[in-house]
Design a protein around this motif. Structure first.
Motif, mmCIF file in Angstrom:
data_model
loop_
_atom_site.group_PDB
_atom_site.id
_atom_site.type_symbol
_atom_site.label_atom_id
_atom_site.label_comp_id
_atom_site.label_asym_id
_atom_site.label_seq_id
_atom_site.Cartn_x
_atom_site.Cartn_y
_atom_site.Cartn_z
ATOM 1 N N ARG A 103 0.845 -1.179 0.000
ATOM 2 C CA ARG A 103 0.000 0.000 0.000
ATOM 3 C C ARG A 103 0.894 1.247 0.000
ATOM 4 N NH1 ARG A 103 -5.128 -0.083 1.876
ATOM 5 N NH2 ARG A 103 -4.644 -1.953 3.094
ATOM 6 N N GLY A 104 0.662 2.155 -0.913
ATOM 7 C CA GLY A 104 1.503 3.341 -0.995
ATOM 8 C C GLY A 104 0.869 4.417 -1.844
ATOM 9 N N ARG A 105 1.662 5.472 -2.120
ATOM 10 C CA ARG A 105 1.135 6.653 -2.799
ATOM 11 C C ARG A 105 0.594 6.327 -4.185
ATOM 12 N NH1 ARG A 105 5.384 11.319 -3.368
ATOM 13 N NH2 ARG A 105 5.407 10.929 -1.121
ATOM 14 N N THR A 106 1.336 5.511 -4.939
ATOM 15 C CA THR A 106 0.890 5.199 -6.298
ATOM 16 C C THR A 106 -0.429 4.441 -6.291
ATOM 17 O OG1 THR A 106 3.184 5.088 -7.061
ATOM 18 C CG2 THR A 106 1.524 4.051 -8.448
ATOM 19 N N ILE A 107 -0.529 3.438 -5.419
ATOM 20 C CA ILE A 107 -1.769 2.652 -5.347
ATOM 21 C C ILE A 107 -2.927 3.505 -4.868
ATOM 22 C CG2 ILE A 107 -2.893 0.699 -4.202
ATOM 23 C CD1 ILE A 107 -0.890 -0.041 -6.397
#
Length: 375
Positions: free
Chosen positions: A258-262
């Motif tokens: 889970r991160g900024r791009t997702i």
């Protein structure tokens, strides 16, 4: 390597590493692949290169070279590279929907590669071609019905990945899927995948009826992996709740960090996601120099074979650039990091030799404890 007879008690590894042996760790998988331990390193795009594959093989497991993002010429050179590093058996992971997959299979046969691994189930005639050429055929599956299908078609082994696994995965956890798959697989070798990282997991897989384990995330997080150091450190900071199963990368469920791009992809509108996907696909084409004709043919094959919509096909073309940006370029802030939930249980970066020796030692400890009645 010739296999030693099973003994009544563990003995030191013949290569002098001090790793112990146990009869329970001599399985049908070790016999089929011709390796020392029932441990497989899975084929991961941008991760399972010649170095990682050879390091796994040298450590006594089955290394699998990822060929899904390589051209035919790059694959040929990569096989030569593995051969220059080890004389032990290894496998190559192919995409069954690639237009030149038959040509690639013939290359594996000529080069006497041990195992042809497939991320998607190959056609029955492709399995036959592999087997006629002396290859061990090992598809990956995520459902009982898929296991039944490839077993009926003549596969020699199957990797069964539960929902905990990284990348493309399903919803059923390994603890439920693995016994289902074992019951459905008949006589073929079964490897459990999804959630495995240590000797306790190896023993649990054997208890479920598997013949060994296959691991991706755990091998990604080794010193032999080509993943950028800053990205490895980012993985090590993650917990078991820091992954998400998303459709927004290529339209098919994938487990990633889970991160900024997702988060941006999940929040974005459909037209915006498609526009970004098309841009990334163009960038990947320029970088890889893959002819557009081949890319279009692959897209048509994906649409036909997997029932994807055109928007999903465009998104699938987007995925390689997202992964490369994070894993090799060291930019997890703008790329995507595939991972299993097991990432939250990993806290170090051993070599492949250290990792496999540790897993085997831990498994022997568990087996000996059970033989003593759990004491």
């Amino acid at each position: 390597m010739a296999q030693q007879p099973a003994t009544a008690s563990p003995t030191p590894d013949e290569n002098g590493s001090g790793t112990r042996r146990h009869p329970a760790l001599r399985t049908r998988a070790t016999e089929l692949f011709g390796v020392e331990y029932p441990i497989v390193q899975t084929g991961m795009g941008y991760v399972s290169d010649a170095r990682l594959t050879a390091a796994t093989a040298e450590a006594g497991g089955l290394g699998v070279l990822s060929a899904g993002l390589l051209s035919y010429e790059e694959l040929s050179r990569a096989i030569d590279d593995v051969r220059s590093r080890t004389d032990r058996p290894f496998g190559v992971n192919l995409r069954a929907d690639q237009p030149d997959v038959v040509k690639r299979v013939d290359l594996l046969i000529r080069e006497k590669v041990k195992v042809a691994s497939f991320a998607l189930a190959p056609r029955e005639e492709l399995i036959k071609r592999c087997k006629d050429g002396g290859l061990v055929v090992m598809p990956s599956t995520g459902a009982r019905r898929h296991v039944e299908k490839v077993a009926a078609w003549g596969a020699d082994a199957v990797v069964v990945q539960g929902g905990e696994g990284g990348g493309h995965t399903g919803q059923v956890p390994t603890s439920l899927l693995l016994p289902q798959a074992r019951d459905a697989a008949g006589d073929i070798v079964v490897l459990g995948a999804g959630g495995f990282f240590d000797g306790r997991g190896l023993v649990s897989a054997l208890a479920y009826g598997a013949d060994g384990i296959a691991m991706g995330t755990r091998f990604l997080l080794t010193t032999d992996s080509p993943v950028a150091q800053v990205v490895k450190e980012e993985y090590l900071r993650r917990g078991v709740d820091d992954t998400v199963l998303t459709l927004q990368i290529d339209g098919v469920p994938q487990r990633v960090v889970r991160g900024r791009t997702i988060d941006r992809l999940e929040r974005g509108t459909a037209p915006g996601r498609l526009l970004r996907a098309a841009g990334n696909a163009v960038a990947f084409q320029r970088m890889s120099r893959t002819p557009w004709k081949e890319i279009v043919r692959e897209g048509l094959a994906m649409k036909r074979n997997h029932g994807l919509s055109w928007s999903q096909v465009v998104m699938a073309a987007n995925a390689p650039m997202l992964y490369r940006t994070a894993l090799l370029d060291g930019r997890p802030d703008i790329g995507v990091m595939a991972t299993g939930q097991v990432v939250g249980l990993i806290d170090d970066l051993p070599s492949c030799r250290e990792l496999i020796a540790r897993i085997v030692d831990e498994a022997v400890d568990v087996l000996e404890r059970l033989e003593r009645g759990g004491r």
